[in-house]
Design a protein around this motif. Structure first.
Motif, PDB file in Angstrom:
ATOM      1  N   THR A 118      20.935 -32.969 114.647  1.00  0.00           N
ATOM      2  CA  THR A 118      19.372 -32.970 114.440  1.00  0.00           C
ATOM      3  C   THR A 118      19.183 -32.401 113.205  1.00  0.00           C
ATOM      4  O   THR A 118      20.129 -31.641 112.640  1.00  0.00           O
ATOM      5  CB  THR A 118      18.574 -32.085 115.469  1.00  0.00           C
ATOM      6  N   ILE A 119      18.077 -32.911 112.206  1.00  0.00           N
ATOM      7  CA  ILE A 119      17.747 -32.158 110.940  1.00  0.00           C
ATOM      8  C   ILE A 119      17.662 -30.836 111.119  1.00  0.00           C
ATOM      9  O   ILE A 119      17.878 -29.967 110.304  1.00  0.00           O
ATOM     10  CB  ILE A 119      16.799 -32.927 110.479  1.00  0.00           C
ATOM     11  N   ASP A 120      16.845 -30.325 112.367  1.00  0.00           N
ATOM     12  CA  ASP A 120      16.986 -28.922 112.809  1.00  0.00           C
ATOM     13  C   ASP A 120      17.980 -27.962 112.325  1.00  0.00           C
ATOM     14  O   ASP A 120      18.152 -26.964 112.124  1.00  0.00           O
ATOM     15  CB  ASP A 120      16.150 -28.644 113.796  1.00  0.00           C
ATOM     16  N   SER A 121      19.218 -28.680 113.069  1.00  0.00           N
ATOM     17  CA  SER A 121      20.476 -27.688 112.764  1.00  0.00           C
ATOM     18  C   SER A 121      21.018 -27.761 111.346  1.00  0.00           C
ATOM     19  O   SER A 121      21.663 -26.772 110.781  1.00  0.00           O
ATOM     20  CB  SER A 121      21.552 -28.622 113.593  1.00  0.00           C
ATOM     21  N   VAL A 122      20.406 -28.780 110.457  1.00  0.00           N
ATOM     22  CA  VAL A 122      20.867 -28.571 108.919  1.00  0.00           C
ATOM     23  C   VAL A 122      19.869 -27.391 108.565  1.00  0.00           C
ATOM     24  O   VAL A 122      20.721 -26.554 107.778  1.00  0.00           O
ATOM     25  CB  VAL A 122      20.794 -29.894 108.375  1.00  0.00           C
ATOM     26  N   GLN A 123      18.731 -27.258 108.815  1.00  0.00           N
ATOM     27  CA  GLN A 123      17.939 -26.344 108.527  1.00  0.00           C
ATOM     28  C   GLN A 123      18.330 -24.897 108.973  1.00  0.00           C
ATOM     29  O   GLN A 123      18.565 -24.180 108.110  1.00  0.00           O
ATOM     30  CB  GLN A 123      16.482 -26.393 108.722  1.00  0.00           C
ATOM     31  N   ALA A 124      18.767 -24.915 110.088  1.00  0.00           N
ATOM     32  CA  ALA A 124      19.300 -23.653 110.695  1.00  0.00           C
ATOM     33  C   ALA A 124      20.575 -22.999 109.997  1.00  0.00           C
ATOM     34  O   ALA A 124      20.753 -22.051 109.568  1.00  0.00           O
ATOM     35  CB  ALA A 124      19.662 -23.886 112.181  1.00  0.00           C
ATOM     36  N   PHE A 125      21.628 -24.133 109.807  1.00  0.00           N
ATOM     37  CA  PHE A 125      22.904 -23.495 108.865  1.00  0.00           C
ATOM     38  C   PHE A 125      22.317 -23.186 107.476  1.00  0.00           C
ATOM     39  O   PHE A 125      22.937 -22.286 107.142  1.00  0.00           O
ATOM     40  CB  PHE A 125      23.579 -24.950 108.802  1.00  0.00           C
ATOM     41  N   VAL A 126      21.358 -24.048 106.918  1.00  0.00           N
ATOM     42  CA  VAL A 126      21.046 -23.716 105.590  1.00  0.00           C
ATOM     43  C   VAL A 126      20.484 -21.958 105.488  1.00  0.00           C
ATOM     44  O   VAL A 126      20.847 -21.218 104.781  1.00  0.00           O
ATOM     45  CB  VAL A 126      20.163 -24.643 104.748  1.00  0.00           C
ATOM     46  N   ASP A 127      19.526 -21.769 106.499  1.00  0.00           N
ATOM     47  CA  ASP A 127      18.878 -20.589 106.637  1.00  0.00           C
ATOM     48  C   ASP A 127      19.962 -19.379 107.095  1.00  0.00           C
ATOM     49  O   ASP A 127      19.885 -18.557 106.219  1.00  0.00           O
ATOM     50  CB  ASP A 127      17.982 -20.776 107.730  1.00  0.00           C
ATOM     51  N   GLU A 128      21.097 -19.738 107.858  1.00  0.00           N
ATOM     52  CA  GLU A 128      21.930 -18.727 108.483  1.00  0.00           C
ATOM     53  C   GLU A 128      22.786 -18.453 107.170  1.00  0.00           C
ATOM     54  O   GLU A 128      23.262 -17.320 106.862  1.00  0.00           O
ATOM     55  CB  GLU A 128      22.754 -19.505 109.449  1.00  0.00           C
ATOM     56  N   GLN A 129      23.064 -19.581 106.342  1.00  0.00           N
ATOM     57  CA  GLN A 129      23.996 -19.007 105.153  1.00  0.00           C
ATOM     58  C   GLN A 129      23.297 -18.738 103.918  1.00  0.00           C
ATOM     59  O   GLN A 129      23.959 -18.436 102.955  1.00  0.00           O
ATOM     60  CB  GLN A 129      24.886 -20.469 104.764  1.00  0.00           C
ATOM     61  N   ARG A 130      22.052 -18.800 104.069  1.00  0.00           N
ATOM     62  CA  ARG A 130      21.042 -18.314 102.879  1.00  0.00           C
ATOM     63  C   ARG A 130      21.487 -19.056 101.675  1.00  0.00           C
ATOM     64  O   ARG A 130      21.611 -18.674 100.689  1.00  0.00           O
ATOM     65  CB  ARG A 130      21.327 -16.697 102.843  1.00  0.00           C
ATOM     66  N   LEU A 131      21.633 -20.532 101.949  1.00  0.00           N
ATOM     67  CA  LEU A 131      21.858 -21.374 100.658  1.00  0.00           C
ATOM     68  C   LEU A 131      20.589 -21.577  99.907  1.00  0.00           C
ATOM     69  O   LEU A 131      19.390 -21.681 100.366  1.00  0.00           O
ATOM     70  CB  LEU A 131      22.558 -22.636 101.324  1.00  0.00           C
ATOM     71  N   THR A 132      20.644 -21.318  98.398  1.00  0.00           N
ATOM     72  CA  THR A 132      19.427 -21.531  97.795  1.00  0.00           C
ATOM     73  C   THR A 132      19.578 -22.776  96.521  1.00  0.00           C
ATOM     74  O   THR A 132      18.740 -22.956  96.010  1.00  0.00           O
ATOM     75  CB  THR A 132      19.191 -20.191  96.888  1.00  0.00           C
TER      76      THR A 132
END
Length: 185
Positions: A118-132
């Protein structure tokens, strides 16, 4: 004999005209490219070629164009959340971005969205890794296809004119990025 000479003269005239026409059109194209700031390099996905432009949307729905980063050094990183080497590489990408984005170096993370749950899994990964750095979604896989991505992750290094200077298949780390950028600046 006279007819042969006339035929030869006509043939030489046609060859000379063809050469003149070819040279004048080549000069016009070179001048036109120089006037518009365009390069005459061939577009493609190999070293020395001009990287194909693309337009994708980030996680907030904003449009991101590769050509918006003209004048900057760009790392285009193709990745997915389920990819173990991608997961290992991301902290290095983030650290490099933090250290170098003020020096006109950009990282664009192109997510291989059709392969995600899901796209939500992408957002969760970005949040978890603190990607800016910019993360864009390749919803249709068209950019992945254009860039001929066969291995994950794959990273392209572009110079400030959009020319591909390096192509890395597989995970890279901070020092590799640092050394590769130093070679082209």
């Amino acid at each position: 004999m006279k007819k042969s000479w006339i035929a030869i003269m006509i043939l030489l005239g046609l060859v000379a005209y063809g050469g003149y026409d070819y040279v004048s059109k080549s000069s016009a194209k070179t001048e036109e490219a120089g006037n518009t700031g365009e390069t005459s390099l061939e577009k493609g996905t190999e070293k020395g070629q001009l990287a194909p432009d693309f337009v994708l949307h980030d996680l907030q729905g904003r449009e991101v164009r590769l050509s918006d980063f003209q004048g900057k050094t760009v790392l285009i990183n193709f990745w997915a959340t389920w990819c173990p080497p991608c997961r290992i590489e991301m902290p290095h990408m983030q650290k490099f971005y933090e250290d170098y984005h003020s020096k006109d170096i950009v990282i664009i993370g192109v997510n291989l969205t059709p392969s995600e749950k899901t796209i939500d899994s992408v957002q969760a990964f970005v949040d978890e890794q603190r990607l800016t750095f910019p993360i864009v979604l390749d919803m249709e896989g068209s950019v992945t296809q254009t860039y001929r991505i066969a291995a994950y992750p794959t990273t392209y290094l572009l110079d400030s004119k959009g020319v591909i200077r390096e192509k890395f298949r597989g995970a890279i780390h901070y020092e590799i990025m640092k050394d590769a950028v130093a070679k082209i600046r």
